[in-house]
Design an enzyme around this catalytic site. Structure first.
Site, PDB file in Angstrom:
ATOM      1  N   LYS A  29      17.466   1.798 -34.413  1.00 21.48           N
ATOM      2  CA  LYS A  29      16.590   2.109 -33.378  1.00 21.48           C
ATOM      3  C   LYS A  29      15.154   2.001 -33.672  1.00 21.48           C
ATOM      4  CE  LYS A  29      15.437   6.892 -33.225  1.00 21.48           C
ATOM      5  NZ  LYS A  29      14.204   7.253 -32.991  1.00 21.48           N
ATOM      6  N   ASN A  30      14.521   2.303 -34.857  1.00 20.58           N
ATOM      7  CA  ASN A  30      12.945   2.346 -35.020  1.00 20.58           C
ATOM      8  C   ASN A  30      12.573   0.937 -35.342  1.00 20.58           C
ATOM      9  OD1 ASN A  30      13.143   5.083 -34.499  1.00 20.58           O
ATOM     10  ND2 ASN A  30      13.055   5.581 -36.721  1.00 20.58           N
ATOM     11  N   ARG A  99       9.102   9.063 -27.822  1.00 23.25           N
ATOM     12  CA  ARG A  99       7.693   9.076 -28.203  1.00 23.25           C
ATOM     13  C   ARG A  99       7.207   7.755 -27.990  1.00 23.25           C
ATOM     14  NH1 ARG A  99       3.851  11.645 -29.918  1.00 23.25           N
ATOM     15  NH2 ARG A  99       3.477  10.211 -31.680  1.00 23.25           N
ATOM     16  N   CYS A 123       6.916  17.615 -29.831  1.00 22.06           N
ATOM     17  CA  CYS A 123       8.206  17.202 -29.528  1.00 22.06           C
ATOM     18  C   CYS A 123       8.765  18.184 -30.572  1.00 22.06           C
ATOM     19  CB  CYS A 123       8.811  15.957 -29.666  1.00 22.06           C
ATOM     20  SG  CYS A 123       8.649  15.374 -31.373  1.00 22.06           S
ATOM     21  N   ARG A 128       2.949  15.748 -33.357  1.00 19.47           N
ATOM     22  CA  ARG A 128       2.935  14.351 -33.188  1.00 19.47           C
ATOM     23  C   ARG A 128       1.784  13.754 -32.594  1.00 19.47           C
ATOM     24  NH1 ARG A 128       8.482  12.685 -33.191  1.00 19.47           N
ATOM     25  NH2 ARG A 128       7.871  10.485 -33.682  1.00 19.47           N
ATOM     26  N   PRO A 129       0.545  14.217 -33.083  1.00 14.94           N
ATOM     27  CA  PRO A 129      -0.881  13.751 -32.691  1.00 14.94           C
ATOM     28  C   PRO A 129      -0.660  12.022 -32.693  1.00 14.94           C
ATOM     29  CG  PRO A 129      -1.097  14.551 -34.817  1.00 14.94           C
ATOM     30  CD  PRO A 129       0.326  14.687 -34.325  1.00 14.94           C
ATOM     31  N   ILE A 130      -1.805  11.435 -32.058  1.00 14.51           N
ATOM     32  CA  ILE A 130      -1.790   9.966 -32.158  1.00 14.51           C
ATOM     33  C   ILE A 130      -3.566   9.659 -32.543  1.00 14.51           C
ATOM     34  CG2 ILE A 130      -0.149   9.171 -30.580  1.00 14.51           C
ATOM     35  CD1 ILE A 130      -1.983   8.866 -28.391  1.00 14.51           C
ATOM     36  N   ASP A 131      -4.298  10.507 -33.056  1.00 11.18           N
ATOM     37  CA  ASP A 131      -5.656  10.086 -33.440  1.00 11.18           C
ATOM     38  C   ASP A 131      -5.641   9.056 -34.380  1.00 11.18           C
ATOM     39  OD1 ASP A 131      -4.047  12.079 -35.136  1.00 11.18           O
ATOM     40  OD2 ASP A 131      -5.648  11.971 -36.343  1.00 11.18           O
ATOM     41  N   ASP A 312      13.691  11.337 -41.811  1.00 11.96           N
ATOM     42  CA  ASP A 312      14.839  11.414 -40.927  1.00 11.96           C
ATOM     43  C   ASP A 312      16.230  11.776 -41.513  1.00 11.96           C
ATOM     44  OD1 ASP A 312      13.196   8.480 -39.143  1.00 11.96           O
ATOM     45  OD2 ASP A 312      12.882  10.456 -39.401  1.00 11.96           O
ATOM     46  N   ILE A 334       6.471  15.329 -44.049  1.00 12.10           N
ATOM     47  CA  ILE A 334       5.693  14.581 -43.150  1.00 12.10           C
ATOM     48  C   ILE A 334       5.511  15.318 -41.808  1.00 12.10           C
ATOM     49  CG2 ILE A 334       6.438  12.340 -41.896  1.00 12.10           C
ATOM     50  CD1 ILE A 334       6.210  11.785 -44.859  1.00 12.10           C
ATOM     51  N   ARG A 404      20.368   9.600 -28.342  1.00  2.62           N
ATOM     52  CA  ARG A 404      18.972   9.035 -28.471  1.00  2.62           C
ATOM     53  C   ARG A 404      19.106   7.941 -29.607  1.00  2.62           C
ATOM     54  NH1 ARG A 404      14.307  12.463 -29.861  1.00  2.62           N
ATOM     55  NH2 ARG A 404      13.454  10.287 -30.114  1.00  2.62           N
TER      56      ARG A 404
HETATM   57  C1  EPZ Z   1       8.213   7.192 -36.765  1.00  2.00           C
HETATM   58  O1  EPZ Z   1       7.716   7.910 -35.988  1.00  2.00           O
HETATM   59  C2  EPZ Z   1       9.735   7.078 -36.384  1.00  2.00           C
HETATM   60  N1  EPZ Z   1      10.073   6.760 -34.935  1.00  2.00           N
HETATM   61  C3  EPZ Z   1      10.154   8.490 -36.792  1.00  2.00           C
HETATM   62  O2  EPZ Z   1      11.604   8.573 -36.690  1.00  2.00           O
HETATM   63  C4  EPZ Z   1       9.996   8.787 -38.169  1.00  2.00           C
HETATM   64  O3  EPZ Z   1      10.500  10.296 -38.766  1.00  2.00           O
HETATM   65  C5  EPZ Z   1       8.390   8.409 -38.549  1.00  2.00           C
HETATM   66  O4  EPZ Z   1       8.131   7.318 -38.336  1.00  2.00           O
HETATM   67  C6  EPZ Z   1       8.165   8.660 -40.111  1.00  2.00           C
HETATM   68  O5  EPZ Z   1       8.701   7.839 -40.867  1.00  2.00           O
HETATM   69  C7  EPZ Z   1       9.975   5.481 -34.522  1.00  2.00           C
HETATM   70  O6  EPZ Z   1       9.799   4.635 -35.102  1.00  2.00           O
HETATM   71  C8  EPZ Z   1      10.196   5.400 -33.289  1.00  2.00           C
HETATM   72  P1  EPZ Z   1       4.258   8.666 -38.289  1.00  2.00           P
HETATM   73  P2  EPZ Z   1       5.783   8.164 -35.926  1.00  2.00           P
HETATM   74  O7  EPZ Z   1       3.167   8.075 -37.222  1.00  2.00           O
HETATM   75  O8  EPZ Z   1       5.553   6.826 -35.705  1.00  2.00           O
HETATM   76  C9  EPZ Z   1       1.311  12.215 -38.338  1.00  2.00           C
HETATM   77  C10 EPZ Z   1      13.412   9.556 -35.754  1.00  2.00           C
HETATM   78  O9  EPZ Z   1      14.406  10.526 -35.767  1.00  2.00           O
HETATM   79  N2  EPZ Z   1       0.520  11.596 -37.368  1.00  2.00           N
HETATM   80  O10 EPZ Z   1       4.512   7.720 -39.237  1.00  2.00           O
HETATM   81  O11 EPZ Z   1       5.769   8.948 -35.175  1.00  2.00           O
HETATM   82  C11 EPZ Z   1       2.526  12.676 -37.741  1.00  2.00           C
HETATM   83  O12 EPZ Z   1       2.127  13.904 -36.864  1.00  2.00           O
HETATM   84  C12 EPZ Z   1      12.187   9.573 -35.374  1.00  2.00           C
HETATM   85  O13 EPZ Z   1      14.099   8.548 -35.539  1.00  2.00           O
HETATM   86  C13 EPZ Z   1      -0.797  11.820 -37.259  1.00  2.00           C
HETATM   87  O14 EPZ Z   1      -1.233  13.166 -37.733  1.00  2.00           O
HETATM   88  O15 EPZ Z   1       5.536   8.769 -37.446  1.00  2.00           O
HETATM   89  C14 EPZ Z   1       3.635  13.180 -38.698  1.00  2.00           C
HETATM   90  O16 EPZ Z   1       3.294  14.415 -39.526  1.00  2.00           O
HETATM   91  C15 EPZ Z   1      11.481  10.867 -35.874  1.00  2.00           C
HETATM   92  N3  EPZ Z   1      -1.613  11.223 -36.253  1.00  2.00           N
HETATM   93  C16 EPZ Z   1       3.164  11.871 -39.780  1.00  2.00           C
HETATM   94  O17 EPZ Z   1       1.853  11.422 -39.240  1.00  2.00           O
HETATM   95  C17 EPZ Z   1      -1.175   9.978 -35.668  1.00  2.00           C
HETATM   96  O18 EPZ Z   1      -2.106   9.302 -34.932  1.00  2.00           O
HETATM   97  C18 EPZ Z   1       4.191  10.666 -39.601  1.00  2.00           C
HETATM   98  O19 EPZ Z   1       3.813  10.195 -38.632  1.00  2.00           O
HETATM   99  C19 EPZ Z   1      -0.128   9.703 -36.346  1.00  2.00           C
HETATM  100  C20 EPZ Z   1       0.892  10.191 -36.905  1.00  2.00           C
END
Ligand code: EPZ
Length: 426
Positions: A29-30, A99, A123, A128-131, A312, A334, A404
């Site tokens: 999926k990812n 997301r 969620c 899940r911020p995107i900063d 995950d 995480i 999902r």
């Molecule tokens: C991806 O999410 C995966 N989703 C998640 O899988 C997975 O848990 C995660 O990576 C970690 O491996 C997809 O690939 C679609 P991150 P993503 O950005 O990209 C913080 C599942 O169950 N963060 O590495 O959102 C964030 O809040 C899903 O299949 C910021 O602070 O993960 C989190 O605490 C769930 N600012 C940490 O980093 C940002 O701009 C990891 O997030 C981005 C992230």
């Protein structure tokens, strides 16, 4: 409303299920999600093989269509073609809980020179911020205005850059790769995420015509192109689905072989399952798990970025911790609220105490069936695994969460000897 009914045994003292057989692991999926985003870069046809038929992928294809693209699914193969882009608004309402609409940002900016997307809310597992995404895109010359809950982005002057991520965010790494691959110029990403899905995306972007080096390591170099070509690409196996079913065998006991797998993607889990007393063997494309008798507690499990223990798999693994002999500590490093499944598991007899990001399990011999609510994708999978072990008939509500990310989990588990029924009420 979808629910999964797991019937473990006809009476309260029936023998729990023993899983036996061979299953094929679904496509990831990812990886499929960012690959569909990458298909926006080309005006030629893209074909993705082994693309799992799951809700998140179907929603991502709807977003692709809403931008003006053509999509077609033939079994596990998906054809995508963005000949003429009609819109640069990423309709997050199509994304549902998805997301990953955010991952479309990079490729829409590269192709259309602009993008509009609703600010993704949090969620079930965290804010899940995107900063980190936005900071990197701005360093590449993207102008971003936040207005009325939307991000209005202008990439007219986007350029290659040397960006350093404050945290190796998977999504932020993918967004930068997607923008960098679709514009002329050189980009270097420092402190990039190293998850295997990043390597898959790098390989695909190279097939489209970008030059990508180092995907899967902390430093990724990208030479972009504004003339992306078409490609045919096989999505990598889903390491989280693989790990989930490996854990199911360890929880219930069984002899399970999982084919079309990449064992190297789950080495952290293999180590923990062996510590629990399971026998785990593997070759280049399959993993087998043999377990019998009560698992032993493995002490402490800490989630981390790849190649650490995947966040995950934290929820599915908590079921093994719950029935092991001894106590187990799980630390979720995480996401900030990824223990919602534990309240539901305690209804089935699990003994666990939670303090912040730490959960301490006192293993119990048996679980008892209950009606429980899936709160998120991986937590829902955990409840299904618990139902396989619990005496009686467990009902997991809110099955849409599970759909999902898992392709027909009831079929996979029933092929191993379980008795799982999916009921979809109108
Ligand atoms: C991806 O999410 C995966 N989703 C998640 O899988 C997975 O848990 C995660 O990576 C970690 O491996 C997809 O690939 C679609 P991150 P993503 O950005 O990209 C913080 C599942 O169950 N963060 O590495 O959102 C964030 O809040 C899903 O299949 C910021 O602070 O993960 C989190 O605490 C769930 N600012 C940490 O980093 C940002 O701009 C990891 O997030 C981005 C992230």
């Amino acid at each position: 409303m979808t629910r999964y009914i797991i019937n473990n045994s006809s009476d309260a003292y029936g023998k729990p299920i023993y899983l036996k057989g061979n299953i094929t692991v679904q496509g990831a999926k990812n990886s499929a999600l960012p690959l569909i985003a990458a298909a926006v870069l080309s005006d030629s046809e893209v074909e993705l093989y082994n693309c799992p038929e799951i809700a998140d992928v179907e929603n991502m294809m709807k977003i692709f269509s809403s931008l003006g693209g053509r999509t077609e699914r033939i079994g596990d193969n998906v054809r995508l073609k963005m000949e003429d882009m009609r819109s640069h608004e990423i309709k997050s309402e199509l994304a549902g809980e998805l997301r990953s609409s955010v991952f479309m940002l990079g490729s829409v900016l590269a192709r259309a020179g602009a993008a509009k997307v609703a600010y993704p809310g949090g969620c079930d597992i965290g804010l899940r911020p995107i900063d980190i995404h936005l900071k990197a895109l701005r360093e590449m010359g993207v102008r971003i205005r936040e207005e009325y809950g939307y991000l209005l982005c202008d990439a007219t002057n986007a350029h290659g850059a040397e960006v350093t991520l404050d945290y190796p965010s998977v999504g932020a790494t993918e967004n930068v790769m997607l923008l960098a691959a679709g514009i002329r110029g050189s980009t270097v990403i420092h402190n990039a995420a190293r998850e295997p899905e990043i390597e898959d995306l790098g390989n695909f972007l190279s097939m489209l015509g970008a030059a990508v080096e180092g995907a899967g390591t902390q430093i990724i170099k990208i030479e972009g192109t504004d003339k992306a070509r078409g490609a045919k690409f096989r999505v990598m196996p889903d390491r989280i689905a693989l790990g989930t079913y490996m854990i199911a065998a360890a929880v219930c006991g069984g002899e399970v072989t999982l084919s079309a797998a990449r064992p190297e993607h789950v080495f952290s889990l293999i180590g923990k399952l062996r510590e629990s007393g399971a026998e785990v063997d593997y070759n280049s494309d399959s993993v087998s798990v043999r377990a019998d008798g009560r698992p032993k507690a493995v002490g402490i499990v800490e989630t981390g970025t790849y190649p650490g223990f995947p966040t995950d798999l934290q929820a599915p693994f908590s079921v093994l911790a719950a029935v092991s002999e001894g106590s187990t500590v799980i630390v979720e490093n995480i996401f900030e609220t990824r223990f919602k499944h534990l309240a539901e598991l305690t209804k089935m007899g699990v003994s666990v105490k939670v303090k912040g990001r730490v959960a301490v399990f006192e293993g119990v011999r048996t679980l008892s069936a209950a009606q429980v609510q899936a709160m998120d994708l991986r937590g829902g999978a955990a409840l299904m695994l618990a139902g396989l072990k619990a005496r009686g008939t467990t009902v997991v509500e809110n099955g849409l969460h599970i759909e999902r990310g898992y392709a027909a989990p009831e079929k996979v588990l029933n092929a191993l000897g379980a008795s799982v029924t999916k009921v979809r009420n109108k």
